[in-house]
Design an enzyme around this catalytic site. Structure first.
Site, PDB file in Angstrom:
ATOM      1  N   LYS A  82       0.972  -1.209  -0.112  1.00  0.00           N
ATOM      2  CA  LYS A  82       0.072   0.098  -0.069  1.00  0.00           C
ATOM      3  C   LYS A  82       0.989   1.459  -0.050  1.00  0.00           C
ATOM      4  O   LYS A  82       0.482   2.128  -0.938  1.00  0.00           O
ATOM      5  CB  LYS A  82      -0.999   0.190   1.223  1.00  0.00           C
ATOM      6  CG  LYS A  82      -1.825  -1.118   1.399  1.00  0.00           C
ATOM      7  CD  LYS A  82      -2.860  -0.878   2.534  1.00  0.00           C
ATOM      8  CE  LYS A  82      -2.263  -1.193   3.794  1.00  0.00           C
ATOM      9  NZ  LYS A  82      -1.741  -2.293   3.931  1.00  0.00           N
ATOM     10  N   THR A  83       1.646   1.269   0.949  1.00  0.00           N
ATOM     11  CA  THR A  83       2.616   2.487   0.929  1.00  0.00           C
ATOM     12  C   THR A  83       3.508   2.706  -0.269  1.00  0.00           C
ATOM     13  O   THR A  83       3.598   3.747  -0.840  1.00  0.00           O
ATOM     14  CB  THR A  83       3.768   2.381   2.219  1.00  0.00           C
ATOM     15  OG1 THR A  83       2.784   2.140   3.265  1.00  0.00           O
ATOM     16  CG2 THR A  83       4.362   3.655   2.443  1.00  0.00           C
TER      17      THR A  83
ATOM     18  N   ASP B 134      -1.966   7.701   3.832  1.00  0.00           N
ATOM     19  CA  ASP B 134      -1.401   6.425   4.110  1.00  0.00           C
ATOM     20  C   ASP B 134      -2.207   6.060   5.566  1.00  0.00           C
ATOM     21  O   ASP B 134      -2.420   6.965   6.137  1.00  0.00           O
ATOM     22  CB  ASP B 134       0.164   6.311   4.332  1.00  0.00           C
ATOM     23  CG  ASP B 134       0.516   4.764   4.270  1.00  0.00           C
ATOM     24  OD1 ASP B 134      -0.266   3.855   4.023  1.00  0.00           O
ATOM     25  OD2 ASP B 134       1.541   4.631   4.205  1.00  0.00           O
ATOM     26  N   GLU B 135      -2.308   4.753   5.879  1.00  0.00           N
ATOM     27  CA  GLU B 135      -3.026   4.465   7.198  1.00  0.00           C
ATOM     28  C   GLU B 135      -4.173   5.067   7.592  1.00  0.00           C
ATOM     29  O   GLU B 135      -4.496   5.537   8.556  1.00  0.00           O
ATOM     30  CB  GLU B 135      -1.913   4.799   8.196  1.00  0.00           C
ATOM     31  CG  GLU B 135      -0.583   4.290   8.034  1.00  0.00           C
ATOM     32  CD  GLU B 135      -0.212   2.842   8.378  1.00  0.00           C
ATOM     33  OE1 GLU B 135      -1.318   2.148   8.814  1.00  0.00           O
ATOM     34  OE2 GLU B 135       1.123   2.389   8.367  1.00  0.00           O
TER      35      GLU B 135
ATOM     36  N   GLN C 121      -5.705  -3.419  10.580  1.00  0.00           N
ATOM     37  CA  GLN C 121      -4.651  -2.501  11.285  1.00  0.00           C
ATOM     38  C   GLN C 121      -5.141  -1.487  11.773  1.00  0.00           C
ATOM     39  O   GLN C 121      -4.259  -0.536  12.338  1.00  0.00           O
ATOM     40  CB  GLN C 121      -3.549  -2.287  10.419  1.00  0.00           C
ATOM     41  CG  GLN C 121      -2.778  -3.562   9.811  1.00  0.00           C
ATOM     42  CD  GLN C 121      -1.629  -3.528   9.039  1.00  0.00           C
ATOM     43  OE1 GLN C 121      -0.573  -2.799   9.384  1.00  0.00           O
ATOM     44  NE2 GLN C 121      -1.701  -3.343   7.810  1.00  0.00           N
TER      45      GLN C 121
ATOM     46  N   ARG D 145       5.134  -7.027  10.926  1.00  0.00           N
ATOM     47  CA  ARG D 145       6.327  -6.251  10.837  1.00  0.00           C
ATOM     48  C   ARG D 145       7.588  -7.085  10.455  1.00  0.00           C
ATOM     49  O   ARG D 145       8.530  -6.448   9.834  1.00  0.00           O
ATOM     50  CB  ARG D 145       6.688  -5.234  12.126  1.00  0.00           C
ATOM     51  CG  ARG D 145       5.836  -4.186  12.628  1.00  0.00           C
ATOM     52  CD  ARG D 145       5.127  -3.458  11.486  1.00  0.00           C
ATOM     53  NE  ARG D 145       3.953  -3.871  11.105  1.00  0.00           N
ATOM     54  CZ  ARG D 145       3.428  -3.442  10.035  1.00  0.00           C
ATOM     55  NH1 ARG D 145       4.028  -2.547   9.235  1.00  0.00           N
ATOM     56  NH2 ARG D 145       2.384  -4.103   9.621  1.00  0.00           N
TER      57      ARG D 145
HETATM   58  P1  ATP Z   1       1.556  -1.990   5.883  1.00  0.00           P
HETATM   59  O1  ATP Z   1       0.264  -2.433   5.782  1.00  0.00           O
HETATM   60  O2  ATP Z   1       2.450  -2.811   6.805  1.00  0.00           O
HETATM   61  O3  ATP Z   1       1.771  -0.612   5.988  1.00  0.00           O
HETATM   62  P2  ATP Z   1       2.161  -1.992   2.920  1.00  0.00           P
HETATM   63  O4  ATP Z   1       0.927  -2.642   2.532  1.00  0.00           O
HETATM   64  O5  ATP Z   1       2.131  -0.498   2.905  1.00  0.00           O
HETATM   65  O6  ATP Z   1       2.339  -2.567   4.631  1.00  0.00           O
HETATM   66  P3  ATP Z   1       4.549  -2.003   1.900  1.00  0.00           P
HETATM   67  O7  ATP Z   1       5.496  -1.462   2.926  1.00  0.00           O
HETATM   68  O8  ATP Z   1       4.300  -0.952   0.808  1.00  0.00           O
HETATM   69  O9  ATP Z   1       3.369  -2.600   2.382  1.00  0.00           O
HETATM   70  O10 ATP Z   1       5.496  -3.036   1.122  1.00  0.00           O
HETATM   71  C1  ATP Z   1       5.786  -4.141   1.852  1.00  0.00           C
HETATM   72  C2  ATP Z   1       7.215  -4.441   1.333  1.00  0.00           C
HETATM   73  O11 ATP Z   1       6.963  -5.204   0.155  1.00  0.00           O
HETATM   74  C3  ATP Z   1       8.185  -3.391   1.164  1.00  0.00           C
HETATM   75  O12 ATP Z   1       9.573  -3.505   1.314  1.00  0.00           O
HETATM   76  C4  ATP Z   1       7.793  -3.030  -0.421  1.00  0.00           C
HETATM   77  O13 ATP Z   1       9.071  -2.556  -1.010  1.00  0.00           O
HETATM   78  C5  ATP Z   1       7.645  -4.769  -0.997  1.00  0.00           C
HETATM   79  N1  ATP Z   1       6.895  -4.966  -2.219  1.00  0.00           N
HETATM   80  C6  ATP Z   1       5.782  -4.316  -2.506  1.00  0.00           C
HETATM   81  N2  ATP Z   1       5.136  -4.352  -3.656  1.00  0.00           N
HETATM   82  C7  ATP Z   1       6.295  -4.984  -4.330  1.00  0.00           C
HETATM   83  C8  ATP Z   1       6.343  -5.984  -5.368  1.00  0.00           C
HETATM   84  N3  ATP Z   1       5.327  -5.728  -6.499  1.00  0.00           N
HETATM   85  N4  ATP Z   1       7.623  -6.436  -6.015  1.00  0.00           N
HETATM   86  C9  ATP Z   1       8.458  -6.345  -4.828  1.00  0.00           C
HETATM   87  N5  ATP Z   1       8.224  -5.879  -3.622  1.00  0.00           N
HETATM   88  C10 ATP Z   1       7.185  -5.169  -3.261  1.00  0.00           C
HETATM   89 MG    MG Z   2       2.163   0.776   4.616  1.00  0.00          MG
END
Ligand code: ATP
Ligand code: MG
Length: 763
Positions: A38-39, A222-223, A253, A640
């Protein structure tokens, strides 16, 4: 929008992620589980807009929850599109609201320079108000007043008077009113007020709101699951007729319900904005299968959820490790040993995190880390800037910047002691109250009218001279020089002369650290006042003709001039959470509460204190809704971890000054056993009869010896101060972490920590 761009080819995005990044929808919602990107989508969307759609970096407003996350986001956007970091509108709700208020302080009804007040100052002021209004703690405590006021502000409400309120509410409203008057009088703004006031700024000044609605073509949040009422209103105030809003979040979350976060904001978003496009992501890129399995197992026990399936194509990884510690000291030693183990396997400290439910857990952990000389960094919690000596030093700096700051005045008026007793301070306070002026002004008038005893009069004159002198000195020197001058002239260190050598030294070191914090701030920040504007705003401001661009030097109410650096430093300290404690890039173990870890990821994670009553917290245990929130918190903690997750609990814990037997947290039991492995230390349990046999063969006349040299053996006859005599049945672990099972003649069988139990081996 095109998806052929070279930018997108270089970015690793799956098809759903790409569709979100490039979406042309005005309202876009990404609803997805932890670690699904997402981020990443948010950051790439910002970069895509800048690189491919001709949007200027200054037309993007990106909001997140912690300073750490905001810094990361800013740097990642800048990296992806070579945009200037400086001036970009990426920050936390509070940070951004503060920026608006600094630019539009007049329209927001604030004096310049206003100062940010932390919860400590808030509480101090409320205690004073309670005393003044003669409110008994039995009615409600100052802390309750603080909770009430913050909640009201979070709901967007200023003090109300009116009928239909019960006596208590009416009284609380009166406290709120008095509090607000005092804040306004001293130009103090608390955290909740930052948002409320900037919301009012937009509501009361349509031209300003309109300006920003045109300026920010894209708002990215975000969040979003953790936004509260006022945050959502604040975002809506920035939403005009055609700018776009992208929100990302995860209902699983949502962990700030206790602070008024409204999960409906994300769930009902599409009802509010029917054109909303929703993208769901299910693939997790962060963690191993074991970790995802554990996380899914826990969160599936919640009833009230949308229910998302999270999967990973990653490797299975090691099962989650579970360690049952004897007590919290054992737990922390264990964690430190594991950290050393991972470090020896090539995982640096900064990639390892210790997460805990409550800040109170960190102290023991810190001691173990210090003892083992492992560098660490705490985010949030008892921050460097929250230490008593630092707060006093900061109070002096605040007075130099703004003598009207009553909270700061009260803190140091007689610290170090200068013969101004409670009575004199009360006289100043009363005079300030009676005339509706600040304590600083009241003090000056009392001096003028010679209204105090000779001794108090002289001390007060000296105090005022001290501050004025520092104000004058402060003009020609750097910030760190000013901090040094303040420390030497106030003799702050001397105030701790009666403490132990060790404590005094720690305080002295912290104060020195403050000088270096100031000097690194000097060098990293260019604190021209216009920094609150971004370069694009200068032209827009001139066109619109209403944006006040602040003068280079702030003019306080007296005739001394204060360097802008000091004002910027004070703001920074109030808004950042511990970011300056150790150098950002130094290799240190990361420590924080699970709440503060939201959005972050680490190869190695320790989740400590998984005990009923601690996690889930005692307060949550009788309410289903709150247990579910605790469970979401547990889900946040587990997710995490990238490669290794270690969970621990202590069978007995001293917390909040009281020793308690504990039970393992229900959340651990919710982890499917296939993903969990209990680790025990090298165990040498021997059958009881064997011990008895050994007993008879003990050499007689052997001197009693301390057990922590490892000399307790199975079969030893030992004496314990409380439990009396017994026989050692088993030992586990070694050296400082050795546990022994003793069968006491009177008290029965018990496991004890050998080095704390002070067992005496009997001959
Ligand atoms: P959270 O809910 O904990 O905030 P999130 O959904 O925001 O998580 P991110 O932090 O954006 O998730 O991504 C998690 C990890 O996965 C990061 O290290 C990101 O770089 C990696 N990632 C996300 N998408 C891809 C992708 N398509 N290919 C490779 N790595 C990815
Ligand atoms: Mg995130």
């Amino acid at each position: 929008m095109t998806s052929e761009s070279s930018f997108l080819q270089g970015a690793r995005l799956n098809p759903e992620q790409e569709s979100a990044v490039t979406s042309g929808a005005r309202f876009l919602r990404v609803l997805a589980g932890a670690g699904s990107g997402k981020t990443r989508v948010l950051v790439h969307r910002a970069a895509f807009l800048i690189k491919e759609c001709g949007i200027s970096p200054y037309e993007i407003l990106a909001v997140t929850f912690t300073n750490k996350a905001a810094n990361e986001m800013r740097n990642r956007i800048a990296d992806l599109c070579d945009a200037p970091v400086k001036g970009m509108w990426v920050g936390t709700f509070h940070g951004l609201a503060h920026r608006f208020l600094r630019i539009h302080f007049r329209d927001a009804g604030l004096d310049e320079p206003f100062q940010i007040m932390d919860t400590d100052d808030q509480l101090r002021m409320l205690k004073r108000i309670h005393k003044e209004m003669q409110i008994q703690d039995a009615d409600f405590t100052p802390k309750q007043s603080m909770g009430f006021i913050n909640r009201e502000k979070d709901e967007g409400r200023y003090p109300a008077s009116g009928t239909g309120m019960d006596r208590q509410t009416r009284l609380m409203q009166e406290v709120y009113q008095r509090y607000q008057d005092l804040c306004d009088q001293s130009s103090l703004v608390d955290f909740a007020e930052l948002l409320l006031r900037s919301l009012k700024l937009f509501e009361n000044n349509p031209a300003i709101a309109d300006f920003y609605q045109r300026k920010f073509a894209h708002i990215l949040v975000d969040e979003f699951q953790d936004t509260n009422a006022i945050q959502f209103k604040w975002l809506q105030a920035l939403l005009g007729h055609d700018n776009a809003l992208t929100i990302v979040g995860d209902d699983d979350q949502s962990i700030y319900g206790w602070r008024g976060a409204q999960i409906e904001n994300i769930l009902r978003f599409s009802e509010k904005y029917p054109e909303t496009e929703t993208v769901r992501l299910e693939q997790n890129y962060r963690s191993t299968k074991s970790i995802i399995g554990a996380a899914n197992g826990v969160i599936s026990c919640n009833i009230d959820r949308l229910g998302k399936a999270l999967w990973t194509a990653g490797e299975q990884g090691e099962p989650v490790q579970l360690y049952a510690a004897y007590n919290e000291i054992d737990e922390s030693k264990f964690i430190v040993e594991r950290i050393a183990h991972f470090k020896s396997k090539g995982i640096p400290y900064r990639k390892q995190a210790i997460l805990y439910r409550s800040n109170a857990q960190s102290r023991v952990m810190e001691e173990a880390l210090l003892h083992a000389r492992v560098p660490y960094r705490i985010y949030g919690g008892q921050r460097f800037f929250d230490r008593a000596e630092i707060k006093s030093a900061m109070a002096y700096l605040r007075l130099i910047a703004l003598p009207e700051d009553d909270a700061a005045f009260e803190r140091v008026i007689n610290f170090p002691a200068r013969g101004l007793g409670d009575r004199s301070v009360q006289t100043i306070r009363d005079a300030a109250n009676a005339q509706q002026i600040s304590m600083w002004q009241a003090a000056s008038r009392l001096i003028e009218h010679k209204a105090l005893s000779a001794r108090a009069h002289n001390s007060l004159v000296q105090f005022i001279e001290l501050i004025k002198g520092l104000q004058t000195t402060g003009q020609g020197i750097t910030l760190s020089e000013l901090v040094s001058a303040m420390l030497s002239r106030t003799q702050l260190v001397q105030a701790y002369a009666k403490e132990s050598q060790e404590q005094r030294q720690a305080r002295e070191e912290n104060l020195k650290e403050l000088v270096s914090a100031a000097s690194s701030f000097n060098s990293i920040t260019d604190f021209e006042q216009e920094d609150f504007l971004d370069p694009s705003m200068r032209d827009m401001a001139e066109d619109d003709g209403f944006l006040p661009i602040r003068p280079k030097v702030v003019e306080p109410s007296n005739d001394a001039k204060v360097p802008a650096a000091l004002a910027a430093f004070l703001d920074h300290v109030s808004l950042e959470s511990g970011e300056m404690q150790a150098s950002q890039d130094s290799d240190a173990v990361q420590m924080m509460t699970i709440h503060a870890s939201k959005g972050l990821e680490f190869p190695v994670v320790f989740l400590a204190g998984l005990e009923e009553g601690l996690f889930p917290s005692q307060m949550s245990m009788n309410e289903t809704g709150r247990i579910e929130e605790e469970r979401r918190l547990c889900y946040v903690g587990i997710t995490r971890a990238e490669q290794y997750l270690t969970i621990s609990y202590a069978e007995s814990r001293r917390i909040y000054g009281e020793e308690r037997r504990t039970r393992i947290s229900r959340f651990v039991r919710e982890i499917p056993s296939e993903f969990l492995k209990e680790i025990r230390l090298g165990s040498v349990v021997k059958p009881v009869y064997h011990a008895r046999q050994q007993e008879s063969s003990l050499p007689s006349g052997q001197p009693a010896s301390a057990p922590n040299d490892g000399s307790v053996k199975v079969g030893d006859r030992v004496m314990h101060r409380a439990f009396g005599e017994g026989i050692v049945l088993a030992t586990e672990g070694r050296d400082a972490r050795m546990r022994v099972q003793v069968n006491f003649t009177r008290a029965g069988s018990k496991w004890l920590m050998a080095n704390v139990a002070k067992l005496e081996v009997l001959s």
